[in-house]
Design a protein around this motif. Structure first.
Motif, PDB file in Angstrom:
ATOM      1  N   THR A 492       0.368  20.327  -9.770  1.00  0.00           N
ATOM      2  CA  THR A 492       0.503  21.543  -8.966  1.00  0.00           C
ATOM      3  C   THR A 492      -0.737  22.416  -9.030  1.00  0.00           C
ATOM      4  OG1 THR A 492       1.619  22.539 -10.824  1.00  0.00           O
ATOM      5  CG2 THR A 492       3.010  21.634  -9.094  1.00  0.00           C
ATOM      6  N   THR A 493      -1.575  22.240 -10.039  1.00  0.00           N
ATOM      7  CA  THR A 493      -2.752  23.093 -10.144  1.00  0.00           C
ATOM      8  C   THR A 493      -3.902  22.537  -9.309  1.00  0.00           C
ATOM      9  OG1 THR A 493      -3.620  21.908 -12.050  1.00  0.00           O
ATOM     10  CG2 THR A 493      -2.125  23.727 -12.512  1.00  0.00           C
ATOM     11  N   GLU A 494      -3.742  21.312  -8.840  1.00  0.00           N
ATOM     12  CA  GLU A 494      -4.798  20.680  -8.056  1.00  0.00           C
ATOM     13  C   GLU A 494      -4.490  20.882  -6.564  1.00  0.00           C
ATOM     14  OE1 GLU A 494      -7.431  18.937  -9.294  1.00  0.00           O
ATOM     15  OE2 GLU A 494      -6.827  19.363 -11.353  1.00  0.00           O
ATOM     16  N   PRO A 495      -5.550  20.892  -5.734  1.00  0.00           N
ATOM     17  CA  PRO A 495      -5.264  20.989  -4.301  1.00  0.00           C
ATOM     18  C   PRO A 495      -4.556  19.729  -3.810  1.00  0.00           C
ATOM     19  CG  PRO A 495      -7.602  20.609  -4.701  1.00  0.00           C
ATOM     20  CD  PRO A 495      -6.967  20.820  -6.035  1.00  0.00           C
ATOM     21  N   LEU A 496      -3.770  19.903  -2.790  1.00  0.00           N
ATOM     22  CA  LEU A 496      -2.987  18.785  -2.266  1.00  0.00           C
ATOM     23  C   LEU A 496      -3.898  17.709  -1.679  1.00  0.00           C
ATOM     24  CD1 LEU A 496      -0.231  17.584  -1.462  1.00  0.00           C
ATOM     25  CD2 LEU A 496      -0.412  18.897   0.648  1.00  0.00           C
ATOM     26  N   GLY A 497      -3.741  16.504  -2.118  1.00  0.00           N
ATOM     27  CA  GLY A 497      -4.470  15.379  -1.555  1.00  0.00           C
ATOM     28  C   GLY A 497      -3.482  14.475  -0.857  1.00  0.00           C
ATOM     29  N   ASN A 498      -3.822  13.225  -0.757  1.00  0.00           N
ATOM     30  CA  ASN A 498      -2.909  12.281  -0.143  1.00  0.00           C
ATOM     31  C   ASN A 498      -1.748  12.008  -1.066  1.00  0.00           C
ATOM     32  OD1 ASN A 498      -4.105  11.847   2.277  1.00  0.00           O
ATOM     33  ND2 ASN A 498      -5.448  10.214   1.498  1.00  0.00           N
ATOM     34  N   LEU A 499      -0.546  12.176  -0.556  1.00  0.00           N
ATOM     35  CA  LEU A 499       0.639  11.894  -1.342  1.00  0.00           C
ATOM     36  C   LEU A 499       1.286  10.653  -0.769  1.00  0.00           C
ATOM     37  CD1 LEU A 499       2.670  13.179  -3.490  1.00  0.00           C
ATOM     38  CD2 LEU A 499       3.962  13.793  -1.462  1.00  0.00           C
ATOM     39  N   SER A 500       1.633   9.723  -1.637  1.00  0.00           N
ATOM     40  CA  SER A 500       2.336   8.550  -1.139  1.00  0.00           C
ATOM     41  C   SER A 500       3.378   8.116  -2.156  1.00  0.00           C
ATOM     42  CB  SER A 500       1.354   7.414  -0.861  1.00  0.00           C
ATOM     43  OG  SER A 500       0.652   7.095  -2.042  1.00  0.00           O
ATOM     44  N   VAL A 501       4.417   7.428  -1.629  1.00  0.00           N
ATOM     45  CA  VAL A 501       5.451   6.903  -2.507  1.00  0.00           C
ATOM     46  C   VAL A 501       5.548   5.414  -2.238  1.00  0.00           C
ATOM     47  CG1 VAL A 501       7.911   6.945  -3.093  1.00  0.00           C
ATOM     48  CG2 VAL A 501       6.709   9.088  -2.599  1.00  0.00           C
ATOM     49  N   HIS A 502       5.613   4.633  -3.315  1.00  0.00           N
ATOM     50  CA  HIS A 502       5.640   3.177  -3.206  1.00  0.00           C
ATOM     51  C   HIS A 502       6.863   2.631  -3.898  1.00  0.00           C
ATOM     52  CE1 HIS A 502       1.463   3.394  -1.899  1.00  0.00           C
ATOM     53  NE2 HIS A 502       1.378   4.371  -2.804  1.00  0.00           N
ATOM     54  N   ILE A 503       7.222   1.409  -3.481  1.00  0.00           N
ATOM     55  CA  ILE A 503       8.302   0.774  -4.218  1.00  0.00           C
ATOM     56  C   ILE A 503       7.736  -0.380  -5.006  1.00  0.00           C
ATOM     57  CG2 ILE A 503      10.163   1.398  -2.625  1.00  0.00           C
ATOM     58  CD1 ILE A 503       9.980  -1.570  -1.639  1.00  0.00           C
ATOM     59  N   ARG A 504       8.375  -0.621  -6.108  1.00  0.00           N
ATOM     60  CA  ARG A 504       8.029  -1.809  -6.878  1.00  0.00           C
ATOM     61  C   ARG A 504       9.316  -2.633  -6.915  1.00  0.00           C
ATOM     62  NH1 ARG A 504       5.390  -4.219 -11.796  1.00  0.00           N
ATOM     63  NH2 ARG A 504       6.955  -5.796 -12.191  1.00  0.00           N
ATOM     64  N   SER A 506      10.997  -6.764  -7.600  1.00  0.00           N
ATOM     65  CA  SER A 506      10.796  -7.792  -8.618  1.00  0.00           C
ATOM     66  C   SER A 506       9.541  -8.623  -8.378  1.00  0.00           C
ATOM     67  CB  SER A 506      12.031  -8.684  -8.695  1.00  0.00           C
ATOM     68  OG  SER A 506      12.548  -8.907  -7.403  1.00  0.00           O
ATOM     69  N   ASN A 507       9.083  -8.708  -7.130  1.00  0.00           N
ATOM     70  CA  ASN A 507       7.902  -9.552  -6.924  1.00  0.00           C
ATOM     71  C   ASN A 507       6.795  -8.920  -6.093  1.00  0.00           C
ATOM     72  OD1 ASN A 507       8.858  -9.673  -4.370  1.00  0.00           O
ATOM     73  ND2 ASN A 507       9.342 -11.873  -4.371  1.00  0.00           N
ATOM     74  N   ALA A 508       6.968  -7.683  -5.695  1.00  0.00           N
ATOM     75  CA  ALA A 508       5.910  -7.079  -4.886  1.00  0.00           C
ATOM     76  C   ALA A 508       5.914  -5.569  -5.032  1.00  0.00           C
ATOM     77  CB  ALA A 508       6.100  -7.453  -3.417  1.00  0.00           C
ATOM     78  N   SER A 509       4.821  -4.999  -4.597  1.00  0.00           N
ATOM     79  CA  SER A 509       4.730  -3.548  -4.563  1.00  0.00           C
ATOM     80  C   SER A 509       4.235  -3.158  -3.185  1.00  0.00           C
ATOM     81  CB  SER A 509       3.737  -3.050  -5.605  1.00  0.00           C
ATOM     82  OG  SER A 509       4.157  -3.421  -6.888  1.00  0.00           O
ATOM     83  N   SER A 510       4.696  -2.038  -2.676  1.00  0.00           N
ATOM     84  CA  SER A 510       4.226  -1.628  -1.359  1.00  0.00           C
ATOM     85  C   SER A 510       2.948  -0.825  -1.506  1.00  0.00           C
ATOM     86  CB  SER A 510       5.297  -0.788  -0.665  1.00  0.00           C
ATOM     87  OG  SER A 510       5.510   0.407  -1.374  1.00  0.00           O
ATOM     88  N   ASP A 511       2.068  -0.999  -0.555  1.00  0.00           N
ATOM     89  CA  ASP A 511       0.831  -0.234  -0.535  1.00  0.00           C
ATOM     90  C   ASP A 511       0.617   0.216   0.878  1.00  0.00           C
ATOM     91  OD1 ASP A 511      -0.723  -0.207  -3.069  1.00  0.00           O
ATOM     92  OD2 ASP A 511      -0.239  -2.353  -2.947  1.00  0.00           O
ATOM     93  N   PHE A 512       0.940   1.403   1.132  1.00  0.00           N
ATOM     94  CA  PHE A 512       0.839   1.851   2.496  1.00  0.00           C
ATOM     95  C   PHE A 512      -0.529   2.427   2.780  1.00  0.00           C
ATOM     96  CE2 PHE A 512       2.903   2.150   6.342  1.00  0.00           C
ATOM     97  CZ  PHE A 512       2.683   3.355   6.969  1.00  0.00           C
ATOM     98  N   PHE A 513      -1.076   3.042   1.790  1.00  0.00           N
ATOM     99  CA  PHE A 513      -2.285   3.800   2.046  1.00  0.00           C
ATOM    100  C   PHE A 513      -3.578   3.034   1.867  1.00  0.00           C
ATOM    101  CE2 PHE A 513       0.437   7.352   2.324  1.00  0.00           C
ATOM    102  CZ  PHE A 513      -0.248   8.269   3.095  1.00  0.00           C
ATOM    103  N   PHE A 514      -3.502   1.855   1.261  1.00  0.00           N
ATOM    104  CA  PHE A 514      -4.762   1.140   1.009  1.00  0.00           C
ATOM    105  C   PHE A 514      -4.970   0.030   2.005  1.00  0.00           C
ATOM    106  CE2 PHE A 514      -3.404   2.759  -3.143  1.00  0.00           C
ATOM    107  CZ  PHE A 514      -4.395   3.700  -3.283  1.00  0.00           C
TER     108      PHE A 514
END
Ligand code: NAG
Ligand code: NAG
Ligand code: NAG
Ligand code: NAG
Ligand code: NAG
Ligand code: NAG
Ligand code: NAG
Ligand code: NAG
Ligand code: NAG
Ligand code: NAG
Ligand code: NAG
Ligand code: NAG
Length: 514
Positions: A492-504, A506-514
């Motif tokens: 909260t003390t840092e300026p807002l940057g890119n916020l993303s939420v990912h799922i993990r 059993s065999n993969a992770s989501s990467d929306f922003f990269f």
């Protein structure tokens, strides 16, 4: 030295003594300076708690003088003047074993010591009880002990009578104020049954124990075991003691006691792993322990004797404690996996891609010592990279086909279990929304992606927060049953940057922003 100086020196001694309750009999000068004497009723040696009457007799009749008494330094206020030389003092219920009564005669011009008297209180002895006798295989002595019961405060004599079964006495031992005695073993036949009777007596009475059956061959304690080796189980706080003993009996049970820092011994119920191996659990890491062992045998039931009221002894026969063995327990290695996340860059023209592996520090309570390094491994177990202990992220370059890595923290006392870093991307998009203050974030799944396909299982969410480019990446693992969270702390003390939420999953992770 003048007479008066002797008197005054002695009075000072007596005053000191009456403060400290020191026995009067030890004050050598009292005879020389007395001007009378004390008598006590019923007697100066009396049953504890009795009411006492003490008479103070002066040598000379002096009607003008006052006669007073102090008991253990305190004035006695219940008194009666009998005649001009005698005063009677009442001392109710005296419970103090050793008291001093001192009598003074005060006239207009001086205070004189009349005399002092030691008052001794005592009790009759209790019945000697729990009589046990034992001997070692090669010992020429039999040791017998008993409990004396309440303190008598008086010299108490113990008569230990060793009798034949028919009651005739073989030998009588006497001992003053003790609760044990040693009997020469050769005096007794190994196979014969004897009766032991202990009689306690003192000024106030006599008390006899119940007869106890004794047969030498039934009281031979096992030889002490010896601890051969102590091993601590890797990363658990249990010690395995290897021991040996000359005893062949199968009915021997080992017992373990331990202590640290020379504190008091603690008995431990060990787990018998096999003959001569015993495990002690619940120890502490990095602690020096001192162990001792003994072995116990159940005594065979003794033959009943003709005398009724005699019960056979069924006590455990235990060896003496073994010599000590000391060993320090090892430190604790981490038991938890690292919390991991990763950032996968797009594949380069050379077929390589850059991956940043990120992790959270291990909770300090999970291990002792310190982190030495972090090791990243390929799927096949081959070490890919060693990362410095000071950092919580590490960049690696990998061929595109590598789909997962693992990472372990290496500490002074062991490695953490490997944590999987899944590089495969699921392509499932999670859409986060932050409120105006960017403190409250909630998210939802894009339509068509929820619920997941059967073979995939949602494990957790990861929320990422990139600040001003180059200033690093914040991330946080969130339980799978959440769909919103509040951002607290540093973020909260840092300026807002890119916020993303990912799922993990059993065999993969989501990467929306990269
Ligand atoms: C001692 O004296 C008190 C009264 O002063 C009396 O009540 C008590 O019974 C007496 N105790 C004995 C043991 O005589
Ligand atoms: C005072 O009384 C005591 C005790 O009753 C007695 O022994 C003593 O002789 C008496 N002394 C005189 C002078 O009467
Ligand atoms: C018996 O007592 C002696 C002396 O107290 C002691 O040295 C010995 O170890 C004892 N023996 C047993 C079997 O307890
Ligand atoms: C203890 O033994 C001694 C010596 O034989 C004997 O005089 C005394 O009466 C005995 N005491 C008891 C209470 O049996
Ligand atoms: C008890 O037995 C012993 C030997 O067996 C014998 O000498 C003694 O007279 C017996 N005593 C009694 C009281 O029977
Ligand atoms: C005691 O009895 C055993 C058998 O029960 C026998 O072998 C041994 O010789 C006897 N010992 C003595 C001293 O009588
Ligand atoms: C076993 O017995 C031998 C000889 O009697 C002795 O030297 C050794 O110390 C004993 N060992 C144990 C563990 O008691
Ligand atoms: C044992 O002693 C050491 C130093 O002598 C001390 O640091 C430690 O706290 C002590 N441990 C216990 C359990 O008393
Ligand atoms: C415990 O006592 C032993 C012997 O008295 C001594 O050698 C040792 O240093 C002590 N250990 C500790 C931790 O105080
Ligand atoms: C270890 O100690 C804890 C409490 O100190 C106790 O609850 C637990 O039962 C012990 N475990 C074992 C195996 O002794
Ligand atoms: C990976 O990182 C290295 C050095 O940090 C850089 O030289 C390289 O271009 C990067 N590769 C890709 C594919 O981004
Ligand atoms: C979050 O979950 C709650 C119930 O678990 C649900 O009512 C709410 O609509 C969900 N919110 C979002 C944004 O999915």
């Amino acid at each position: 030295m003048t007479l008066s100086s002797v008197i005054w020196r002695c009075i000072i001694v007596l005053l000191t003594f009456s403060i400290n309750y020191f026995p009067l009999l030890h004050v050598g000068c009292q005879r020389a300076i007395t001007s009378g004497y004390l008598t006590a009723e019923p007697a100066p040696l009396f049953l504890m708690g009795s009411n006492l009457t003490v008479y103070c007799h002066t040598d000379k009749c002096d009607r003008s003088s006052k006669i007073s008494m102090k008991l253990n330094g305190k004035p006695v206020d219940k008194w009666e003047r009998i005649n001009c030389t005698t005063v009677k003092f009442h001392l109710p219920s005296i419970w103090i074993p050793l008291s001093a009564a001192i009598c003074w005669q005060t006239s207009d011009y001086m205070t004189k010591l009349v005399d002092g008297l030691d008052l001794l209180a005592g009790l009759p002895p209790d019945k000697p009880d729990t009589i046990t006798c034992e001997t070692a295989r090669s010992s020429s002595l039999i040791n017998c002990s008993w409990t004396r019961g309440q303190e008598t405060y008086l010299p108490t004599l113990y008569n230990i009578s060793v009798n034949r079964e028919n009651g005739s006495q073989i030998r009588l031992f006497q001992i003053q104020g003790a609760d044990k005695i040693t009997i020469p073993r050769r005096m007794l036949d190994e196979n014969t049954t004897y009766l032991i009777i202990i009689t306690a007596s003192n000024h106030f009475g006599t008390s006899q124990s119940d007869p106890v059956v004794l047969r030498v061959k039934d009281i031979v304690i096992p030889e002490s075991p010896i601890i051969m080796k102590i091993e601590f189980q890797s990363n658990s706080v249990a010690a395995i003691l290897q021991w040996k003993s000359n005893e062949s009996s199968v009915h021997l049970r080992p017992h373990v006691k331990l202590r640290t820092n020379n504190t008091s011994w603690e008995m431990r119920a060990g787990v018998e792993l096999s003959k001569n191996l015993i495990r002690t659990d619940n120890l502490t890491h990095l602690t020096e322990y001192e162990f001792q062992m003994k072995i116990c045998n159940t005594a065979p039931e003794l033959t009943r004797t003709n005398a009724s009221s005699i019960t056979a002894r069924k006590a455990l026969l235990c060896s003496k404690w073994s010599p000590s063995m000391r060993k320090t327990s090892p430190g604790k290695g981490p038991s938890q996996q690292l919390q991991v996340w990763r950032k996968v860059e797009r594949q380069g023209t050379d077929g390589q891609r850059n991956v940043t592996v990120l992790w959270k520090p291990l909770p300090p309570e999970d291990f002792s010592g310190k982190v030495i390094e972090y090791d990243i491994f390929l799927d096949n177990g081959q070490k890919l990279k060693t990362c410095a202990a000071e950092y919580f992220q590490c960049a690696v370059q990998l061929p595109a086909e590598v789909s997962s890595l693992s990472i372990s923290a290496v500490t002074t006392y062991g490695k953490s279990p490997p944590a999987d870093v899944i590089l495969k991307q699921s392509g499932i998009a999670i859409l986060p929304t932050a409120d105006d203050s960017a403190v409250f974030v909630s998210w939802s799944w894009t339509t068509g992606n929820y619920p997941l396909k059967q073979e995939e299982e949602l494990q957790y969410y990861v929320m990422e927060w990139t600040n001003v480019p180059g200033k690093g990446l914040w991330w946080q693992k969130l339980p799978k049953d959440l769909n919103s969270t509040s951002i607290t702390g540093t973020l909260t003390t840092e300026p807002l940057g890119n916020l993303s939420v990912h799922i993990r999953t059993s065999n993969a992770s989501s990467d929306f922003f990269f």
